[in-house]
Design a protein around this motif. Structure first.
Motif, PDB file in Angstrom:
ATOM      1  N   GLU A  24       0.821  -1.201   0.000  1.00 20.66           N
ATOM      2  CA  GLU A  24       0.000   0.000   0.000  1.00 20.66           C
ATOM      3  C   GLU A  24       0.863   1.262   0.000  1.00 20.66           C
ATOM      4  O   GLU A  24       0.525   2.264  -0.652  1.00 20.66           O
ATOM      5  CB  GLU A  24      -0.935   0.001   1.219  1.00 20.66           C
ATOM      6  N   ARG A  25       1.984   1.194   0.713  1.00 21.46           N
ATOM      7  CA  ARG A  25       2.888   2.346   0.724  1.00 21.46           C
ATOM      8  C   ARG A  25       3.472   2.586  -0.664  1.00 21.46           C
ATOM      9  O   ARG A  25       3.562   3.729  -1.125  1.00 21.46           O
ATOM     10  CB  ARG A  25       4.020   2.114   1.728  1.00 21.46           C
ATOM     11  N   LEU A  26       3.845   1.506  -1.327  1.00 22.15           N
ATOM     12  CA  LEU A  26       4.414   1.628  -2.665  1.00 22.15           C
ATOM     13  C   LEU A  26       3.383   2.162  -3.669  1.00 22.15           C
ATOM     14  O   LEU A  26       3.710   2.991  -4.522  1.00 22.15           O
ATOM     15  CB  LEU A  26       4.951   0.284  -3.137  1.00 22.15           C
ATOM     16  N   LEU A  62       3.100   0.857 -15.370  1.00 20.39           N
ATOM     17  CA  LEU A  62       3.685   0.037 -14.308  1.00 20.39           C
ATOM     18  C   LEU A  62       2.823   0.067 -13.052  1.00 20.39           C
ATOM     19  O   LEU A  62       2.658  -0.965 -12.379  1.00 20.39           O
ATOM     20  CB  LEU A  62       5.103   0.538 -13.988  1.00 20.39           C
ATOM     21  N   LEU A  63       2.281   1.220 -12.734  1.00 19.64           N
ATOM     22  CA  LEU A  63       1.389   1.329 -11.573  1.00 19.64           C
ATOM     23  C   LEU A  63       0.158   0.450 -11.758  1.00 19.64           C
ATOM     24  O   LEU A  63      -0.264  -0.260 -10.825  1.00 19.64           O
ATOM     25  CB  LEU A  63       0.976   2.788 -11.377  1.00 19.64           C
ATOM     26  N   VAL A  73       6.928  -9.092 -10.009  1.00 16.36           N
ATOM     27  CA  VAL A  73       6.790  -7.930  -9.128  1.00 16.36           C
ATOM     28  C   VAL A  73       8.116  -7.168  -9.060  1.00 16.36           C
ATOM     29  O   VAL A  73       8.147  -5.932  -9.157  1.00 16.36           O
ATOM     30  CB  VAL A  73       6.357  -8.368  -7.715  1.00 16.36           C
ATOM     31  N   ARG A  74       9.215  -7.914  -8.912  1.00 15.53           N
ATOM     32  CA  ARG A  74      10.531  -7.272  -8.833  1.00 15.53           C
ATOM     33  C   ARG A  74      10.840  -6.497 -10.119  1.00 15.53           C
ATOM     34  O   ARG A  74      11.364  -5.382 -10.071  1.00 15.53           O
ATOM     35  CB  ARG A  74      11.610  -8.317  -8.578  1.00 15.53           C
ATOM     36  N   LYS A  75      10.518  -7.094 -11.254  1.00 14.51           N
ATOM     37  CA  LYS A  75      10.773  -6.441 -12.543  1.00 14.51           C
ATOM     38  C   LYS A  75       9.983  -5.136 -12.654  1.00 14.51           C
ATOM     39  O   LYS A  75      10.506  -4.102 -13.086  1.00 14.51           O
ATOM     40  CB  LYS A  75      10.400  -7.375 -13.685  1.00 14.51           C
ATOM     41  N   THR A  76       8.713  -5.173 -12.251  1.00 19.52           N
ATOM     42  CA  THR A  76       7.859  -3.984 -12.324  1.00 19.52           C
ATOM     43  C   THR A  76       8.391  -2.871 -11.431  1.00 19.52           C
ATOM     44  O   THR A  76       8.501  -1.711 -11.856  1.00 19.52           O
ATOM     45  CB  THR A  76       6.418  -4.330 -11.924  1.00 19.52           C
ATOM     46  N   LEU A  77       8.737  -3.225 -10.206  1.00 15.97           N
ATOM     47  CA  LEU A  77       9.221  -2.215  -9.265  1.00 15.97           C
ATOM     48  C   LEU A  77      10.602  -1.694  -9.662  1.00 15.97           C
ATOM     49  O   LEU A  77      10.899  -0.506  -9.469  1.00 15.97           O
ATOM     50  CB  LEU A  77       9.265  -2.809  -7.853  1.00 15.97           C
TER      51      LEU A  77
END
Length: 249
Positions: free
Chosen positions: A76-78, A169-170, A195-199
């Motif tokens: 949620e913070r991200l 990406l969001l 998830v890692r790739k997106t972030l």
């Protein structure tokens, strides 16, 4: 008739001088504002970039420790941070559009100044060397402003592309499941990598944004120096025209 013509020429030159002064003052104010805003944005973006990296690290640790509550909190913070960045990118895109409009106006002003000098040189044959010097100076200013406009076109396109990427990406990130429970290790590993790739891509876009802001600040400072030189050139040119006017009349 002759007196009327003289009055008309005087009025035209005064109007031209006033317009040039007004345009120069406007450009000076805009450049200063851009630099002040750029410095503030750079300081803010660096802080937000470092905070984003820290949250990513915390998320990795929470996943490794199977801490579902913390994973949900960090997600949620991200999302909140990513939404803020997308909104800021939209604002920056609009600012880039305004800067492009400003640089385009400066190029048009240069063209008008060149045309005025060309017409002025036709009205008399005094100080031809000064007329040629003024023309060369104005053409150099025009080339500088045309280069600045090309830079602004490039900056605008890069900013728009970055905003679109961050928005996509969001959207993807919001759709991912963050449940630590999984059917197989392979499924969990694949989801974790996605998830890692997106972030990581989003983090890199923030880094690119910082680099773009630094480059634009350097361009703005260069433009401010050029505009100062142009204002000095305009003052010298007006003084030269005053001398020519007295000699002709």
């Amino acid at each position: 008739m002759k007196n009327y013509l003289k009055l008309f020429l005087v009025a035209a030159m005064l109007s031209s001088g006033i317009n040039v002064k007004a345009q120069n003052a406007k450009e000076a104010i805009q450049n200063t504002k851009q630099i002040v805003e750029g410095k503030k944005n750079l300081e803010r973006d660096i802080k937000e970039y470092e905070a984003f990296k820290k949250t990513l690290s915390l998320l990795e640790t929470a996943v490794s420790n199977n801490n579902q509550a913390l994973v949900d909190e960090l997600k949620e913070r991200l999302i909140k941070d990513m939404v803020r960045e997308v909104e800021q990118s939209a604002v920056k895109s609009k600012q880039a559009q305004r800067e492009l409009a400003q640089s385009s106006a400066e190029v048009r002003s240069d063209r008008r100044e060149i045309n005025r000098n060309r017409e002025d040189s036709k009205r008399g044959r005094y100080d031809r060397r000064d007329d040629e010097k003024d023309m060369a100076r104005d053409k150099a200013n025009k080339r500088d402003d045309q280069r600045d406009r090309r830079d602004d076109i490039r900056d605008l396109q890069a900013q728009v592309d970055r905003a679109k990427l961050q928005s996509a990406l969001l959207k993807s990130f919001k759709s991912y499941s963050f449940s630590i429970e999984y059917e197989t290790k392979e499924v969990f590993k694949a989801r974790k990598q996605l998830v890692r790739k997106t972030l990581t891509e989003f983090r890199d876009s923030l880094k690119d944004d910082i680099a773009a802001t630094k480059r634009e600040l350097a361009e703005d400072n260069r433009e401010r120096r050029e505009d100062r030189r142009e204002r000095q050139d305009d003052r010298e040119e007006r003084n030269e025209k005053d001398v020519k006017k007295k000699r002709r009349w």
